[in-house]
Design an enzyme around this catalytic site. Structure first.
Site, PDB file in Angstrom:
ATOM      1  N   HIS A   1      28.477 -46.149 -31.773  1.00  0.00           N
ATOM      2  CA  HIS A   1      29.334 -47.227 -32.268  1.00  0.00           C
ATOM      3  C   HIS A   1      29.659 -48.120 -31.066  1.00  0.00           C
ATOM      4  O   HIS A   1      30.137 -47.621 -30.036  1.00  0.00           O
ATOM      5  CB  HIS A   1      30.639 -46.673 -32.826  1.00  0.00           C
ATOM      6  CG  HIS A   1      30.525 -46.031 -34.180  1.00  0.00           C
ATOM      7  ND1 HIS A   1      29.643 -45.017 -34.461  1.00  0.00           N
ATOM      8  CD2 HIS A   1      31.207 -46.275 -35.335  1.00  0.00           C
ATOM      9  CE1 HIS A   1      29.781 -44.664 -35.732  1.00  0.00           C
ATOM     10  NE2 HIS A   1      30.724 -45.407 -36.290  1.00  0.00           N
TER      11      HIS A   1
ATOM     12  N   ASP B   1      29.779 -46.706 -44.110  1.00  0.00           N
ATOM     13  CA  ASP B   1      30.671 -46.187 -43.068  1.00  0.00           C
ATOM     14  C   ASP B   1      31.528 -45.017 -43.588  1.00  0.00           C
ATOM     15  O   ASP B   1      31.170 -43.857 -43.386  1.00  0.00           O
ATOM     16  CB  ASP B   1      31.546 -47.316 -42.495  1.00  0.00           C
ATOM     17  CG  ASP B   1      32.061 -47.028 -41.092  1.00  0.00           C
ATOM     18  OD1 ASP B   1      31.690 -45.987 -40.512  1.00  0.00           O
ATOM     19  OD2 ASP B   1      32.831 -47.857 -40.556  1.00  0.00           O
ATOM     20  N   ASP B   2      32.648 -45.319 -44.229  1.00  0.00           N
ATOM     21  CA  ASP B   2      33.554 -44.284 -44.766  1.00  0.00           C
ATOM     22  C   ASP B   2      33.916 -44.692 -46.195  1.00  0.00           C
ATOM     23  O   ASP B   2      35.021 -45.188 -46.456  1.00  0.00           O
ATOM     24  CB  ASP B   2      34.817 -44.198 -43.893  1.00  0.00           C
ATOM     25  CG  ASP B   2      34.484 -43.829 -42.464  1.00  0.00           C
ATOM     26  OD1 ASP B   2      34.231 -42.639 -42.207  1.00  0.00           O
ATOM     27  OD2 ASP B   2      34.448 -44.732 -41.606  1.00  0.00           O
TER      28      ASP B   2
ATOM     29  N   HIS C   1      24.448 -45.354 -41.757  1.00  0.00           N
ATOM     30  CA  HIS C   1      25.777 -45.302 -41.118  1.00  0.00           C
ATOM     31  C   HIS C   1      26.788 -44.848 -42.165  1.00  0.00           C
ATOM     32  O   HIS C   1      27.374 -45.655 -42.876  1.00  0.00           O
ATOM     33  CB  HIS C   1      26.116 -46.687 -40.554  1.00  0.00           C
ATOM     34  CG  HIS C   1      27.385 -46.732 -39.759  1.00  0.00           C
ATOM     35  ND1 HIS C   1      27.611 -47.676 -38.770  1.00  0.00           N
ATOM     36  CD2 HIS C   1      28.503 -45.983 -39.795  1.00  0.00           C
ATOM     37  CE1 HIS C   1      28.804 -47.483 -38.238  1.00  0.00           C
ATOM     38  NE2 HIS C   1      29.377 -46.475 -38.853  1.00  0.00           N
TER      39      HIS C   1
ATOM     40  N   GLU D   1      32.369 -52.782 -32.429  1.00  0.00           N
ATOM     41  CA  GLU D   1      33.139 -52.813 -33.688  1.00  0.00           C
ATOM     42  C   GLU D   1      34.479 -53.477 -33.344  1.00  0.00           C
ATOM     43  O   GLU D   1      34.788 -54.567 -33.819  1.00  0.00           O
ATOM     44  CB  GLU D   1      33.330 -51.387 -34.230  1.00  0.00           C
ATOM     45  CG  GLU D   1      34.106 -51.325 -35.547  1.00  0.00           C
ATOM     46  CD  GLU D   1      34.372 -49.881 -36.014  1.00  0.00           C
ATOM     47  OE1 GLU D   1      34.262 -48.936 -35.200  1.00  0.00           O
ATOM     48  OE2 GLU D   1      34.707 -49.715 -37.213  1.00  0.00           O
TER      49      GLU D   1
ATOM     50  N   HIS E   1      29.721 -41.618 -42.387  1.00  0.00           N
ATOM     51  CA  HIS E   1      30.372 -40.415 -41.828  1.00  0.00           C
ATOM     52  C   HIS E   1      30.657 -39.508 -43.012  1.00  0.00           C
ATOM     53  O   HIS E   1      31.419 -39.903 -43.919  1.00  0.00           O
ATOM     54  CB  HIS E   1      31.681 -40.792 -41.126  1.00  0.00           C
ATOM     55  CG  HIS E   1      31.498 -41.785 -40.018  1.00  0.00           C
ATOM     56  ND1 HIS E   1      31.467 -41.418 -38.694  1.00  0.00           N
ATOM     57  CD2 HIS E   1      31.318 -43.132 -40.043  1.00  0.00           C
ATOM     58  CE1 HIS E   1      31.292 -42.506 -37.949  1.00  0.00           C
ATOM     59  NE2 HIS E   1      31.194 -43.551 -38.746  1.00  0.00           N
TER      60      HIS E   1
HETATM   61  N1  ADE Z   1      34.726 -42.530 -37.426  1.00  0.00           N
HETATM   62  C1  ADE Z   1      34.605 -42.684 -38.751  1.00  0.00           C
HETATM   63  N2  ADE Z   1      34.461 -43.994 -39.049  1.00  0.00           N
HETATM   64  C2  ADE Z   1      34.472 -44.674 -37.875  1.00  0.00           C
HETATM   65  C3  ADE Z   1      34.349 -46.039 -37.516  1.00  0.00           C
HETATM   66  N3  ADE Z   1      34.181 -47.005 -38.417  1.00  0.00           N
HETATM   67  N4  ADE Z   1      34.427 -46.366 -36.209  1.00  0.00           N
HETATM   68  C4  ADE Z   1      34.598 -45.410 -35.287  1.00  0.00           C
HETATM   69  N5  ADE Z   1      34.708 -44.125 -35.573  1.00  0.00           N
HETATM   70  C5  ADE Z   1      34.642 -43.741 -36.862  1.00  0.00           C
HETATM   71 ZN    ZN Z   2      31.175 -45.596 -38.369  1.00  0.00          ZN
END
Ligand code: ADE
Ligand code: ZN
Length: 335
Positions: A198, A279-280, A18, A201, A20
């Protein structure tokens, strides 16, 4: 003790499921690419970008995430972005990654598939041959856009399907339930693609049910709010459904109030198939090992739980059974 556990987490081979790729755009690279492409960012310097990364919810983050990706314009930009992430993987013993990308975030700026697929795939191929890192790509649909846009994106991806393992669903969760994307997920399934989404969340447990029942997903991304529904937890446990959990993201997007309240240990104790992901990472304070370190510092994560999480990562991947087994054998040899 915690330093030994951190060393263990750092040394274990890991799979990241996971991430991006656009969320791995570090402020320094954002600045560099803005200059290269003559893009004006609304920040004077790298420090002020980092200061702006103060989020109260998912949407706060997404607004900056889409703004940030506007600097990505050429094949070289996408190569540089992806290669930088893969070098981090190499430093952190992440030996397999399954990477999300957001085509609609680029095509709506007239940056086409040949540009981002060309750059991303070139970096993935180089990482396979030079760093021994294997990878797969997951094409995400932006759920704040309509299903027709997702269907058009799947059509546009047609020449690249041999490089795409799965489709995903991301962006603003609340008010954009999985049921709105049934047709495009069914079409993706017909093309032989795996499916992830997703769910849970910020959205309610109902969205997790919809992802399972209506999108027929192979994994749930995040899934935290599943814990609010006992029946759902039982179902996820029985199905061994992977949950790709992202601790530092959860903290920075206020899914949890404090890292010490993160439910990862509870998830494992309930028998849920959770794994750790970033994630990011450029926005949330770190890559794979920083996520483990944060859990070790705040939750009392144990030696056995660290092994379990890394095993879950490989078992939940889209690798073949024999590829999975080779990784699991290496992990088990380190016990
Ligand atoms: N796009 C990038 N990160 C995300 C996240 N944590 N939740 C939903 N969309 C995303
Ligand atoms: Zn994500």
């Amino acid at each position: 003790m915690t330093s030994e556990l951190k060393q263990l987490a750092a040394q274990l081979p890991k799979a990241e499921l996971h991430i991006h790729i656009e969320g791995s755009l570090e402020p320094a690279m954002m600045f560099e690419l803005a200059a290269r492409n003559d893009v004006t960012l609304p920040y004077p310097d790298v420090e002020s970008i980092t200061k702006a990364y103060n989020f109260n919810c998912l949407q706060d983050f997404l607004d900056l995430y889409y703004q940030g990706m506007s600097v990505l314009q050429t094949k070289q930009d996408f190569f540089d972005l992806t290669w930088a992430y893969l070098l981090r993987c190499h430093q952190q013993n992440v030996v397999h990654c399954e990477i999300f990308f957001d085509p609609q975030g680029h095509t709506e700026r007239d940056v086409g598939f040949e540009v981002f697929m060309g750059g991303i795939c070139k970096a993935l191929d180089k990482a396979e041959s030079e760093l021994g890192i294997s990878s797969k790509l997951i094409m995400c649909f932006l759920r704040h856009l309509d299903e027709q846009s997702a269907l058009d994106t799947l059509d546009a991806a047609n020449p690249y399907l041999d490089r795409i393992a799965a489709v995903g669903l991301d962006s603003s969760e609340r008010g954009h339930p999985p049921r709105l994307f049934q047709n495009v997920f069914a079409r993706a399934a017909g093309l032989g693609l795996k499916r992830v989404a997703h769910a849970g969340e910020e959205g309610p447990p109902d969205y997790v049910y919809e992802a399972l029942d209506l999108l027929q997903v192979d994994r749930i991304d995040h899934g935290n709010r599943s814990l609010e529904d006992e029946e759902l937890v039982k179902r996820l446990v029985a199905a061994k459904m992977p949950l790709t959990v992202c601790p530092q993201s959860n903290l920075r997007l206020a899914v949890v109030g404090d890292m010490s309240d993160h439910p990862i240990r509870e998830m494992l104790a309930l028998g849920l198939n959770a794994c750790v992901n970033s994630d990011d990472p450029a926005y949330f304070g770190g890559y794979m090992n920083e996520n483990y370190n944060a859990l070790i510092d705040a939750t009392g994560l144990t030696h056995d739980e660290i092994f379990q999480l890394t095993i879950n990562g490989f078992e939940s991947s889209f690798l073949s059974p024999s590829e999975k087994q080779a990784h699991l054998d290496r992990i088990n040899a380190m016990r």
